[in-house]
Design a protein around this motif. Structure first.
Motif, PDB file in Angstrom:
ATOM      1  N   GLU A  56      -8.221  -4.358  -2.951  1.00  0.00           N
ATOM      2  CA  GLU A  56      -8.250  -4.003  -1.541  1.00  0.00           C
ATOM      3  C   GLU A  56      -7.020  -3.209  -1.122  1.00  0.00           C
ATOM      4  OE1 GLU A  56      -8.518  -3.353   2.329  1.00  0.00           O
ATOM      5  OE2 GLU A  56     -10.196  -3.899   1.059  1.00  0.00           O
ATOM      6  N   ARG A  57      -5.827  -3.788  -1.303  1.00  0.00           N
ATOM      7  CA  ARG A  57      -4.594  -3.115  -0.888  1.00  0.00           C
ATOM      8  C   ARG A  57      -3.392  -3.861  -1.427  1.00  0.00           C
ATOM      9  NH1 ARG A  57      -5.127  -4.099   5.507  1.00  0.00           N
ATOM     10  NH2 ARG A  57      -7.211  -3.487   4.903  1.00  0.00           N
ATOM     11  N   GLY A  58      -2.264  -3.153  -1.368  1.00  0.00           N
ATOM     12  CA  GLY A  58      -1.013  -3.754  -1.774  1.00  0.00           C
ATOM     13  C   GLY A  58       0.053  -3.535  -0.719  1.00  0.00           C
ATOM     14  N   PHE A  59       0.890  -4.535  -0.555  1.00  0.00           N
ATOM     15  CA  PHE A  59       2.028  -4.461   0.355  1.00  0.00           C
ATOM     16  C   PHE A  59       3.296  -4.513  -0.488  1.00  0.00           C
ATOM     17  CE2 PHE A  59      -1.348  -6.710   2.626  1.00  0.00           C
ATOM     18  CZ  PHE A  59      -1.386  -6.069   3.858  1.00  0.00           C
ATOM     19  N   ILE A  60       4.191  -3.574  -0.276  1.00  0.00           N
ATOM     20  CA  ILE A  60       5.512  -3.648  -0.899  1.00  0.00           C
ATOM     21  C   ILE A  60       6.462  -4.116   0.183  1.00  0.00           C
ATOM     22  CG2 ILE A  60       7.357  -2.427  -2.088  1.00  0.00           C
ATOM     23  CD1 ILE A  60       5.208  -0.500  -3.142  1.00  0.00           C
ATOM     24  N   THR A  61       6.929  -5.352   0.024  1.00  0.00           N
ATOM     25  CA  THR A  61       7.760  -5.985   1.041  1.00  0.00           C
ATOM     26  C   THR A  61       9.131  -6.282   0.445  1.00  0.00           C
ATOM     27  OG1 THR A  61       6.878  -8.158   0.464  1.00  0.00           O
ATOM     28  CG2 THR A  61       5.738  -6.959   2.214  1.00  0.00           C
TER      29      THR A  61
END
Length: 172
Positions: A56-61
């Motif tokens: 679905e998606r990725g978050f780079i936090t």
């Protein structure tokens, strides 16, 4: 992308493919929330042909601000536990689900080095959390050895391998 030994690179490709097969079979979609791995998990799974049907998606936090702004990790939680902690990893995983339509999340936060370690959390300390939309959640703490690239590579492999074990355990 950082270089890793061929045997570890081959293992990463295999485990990413296995994650894809499992998620596709279940009709589930994955989101990633990454700090010390900087998107490497998302890169690994999107290298698998057909991943658009299950990723679905990725978050780079990477920063504390990103953890708070992108996936809703409370500032107080970070201040009380540190960004590299089980509670923050859990909040990252839950936040990934809260901020996406995905069914499954994996989150990683750690001290890859060469600096930033402490007696309590030495370089190589990594927390990985896995969460399902159903509410199931698991967090593990790892202490990896090696340089920055080695710590990050081991984190990616364990995050994906652990995801397979978590999904299978929760499906039983």
């Amino acid at each position: 992308m950082p270089q890793m030994p061929k045997d570890q690179s081959d293992r990463l490709c295999r485990v990413a493919e296995q994650v894809g097969e499992l998620l596709k079979d279940q009709g589930s979609r994955l989101t990633t929330v990454e700090s010390c791995t900087g998107g490497w998990i998302a890169q690994s799974v999107t290298a698998v042909a057909g991943s658009s049907s299950w990723f679905e998606r990725g978050f780079i936090t990477y920063s504390n601000e990103a953890k708070h702004e992108l996936v809703g990790v409370p500032d107080l939680l970070i201040n009380e536990n540190g960004a590299v902690s089980g509670p923050v990893a859990r909040a990252m995983a839950r936040g990934g689900l809260d901020h996406s339509p995905a069914d499954v999340a994996v989150a990683v936060t750690g001290v890859a080095g060469p600096d930033g370690g402490s007696a309590e959390k030495p370089v190589g300390t990594v927390f990985v959390s896995w969460a399902l939309r159903s509410g199931a959640l698991r967090t593990e703490r790892f202490l990896f050895e090696g340089d920055r690239a080695a710590v990050r590579a081991q984190s990616v492999v364990e995050a994906l391998g652990g995801l397979i074990r978590f999904i299978r355990d929760e499906s039983d």
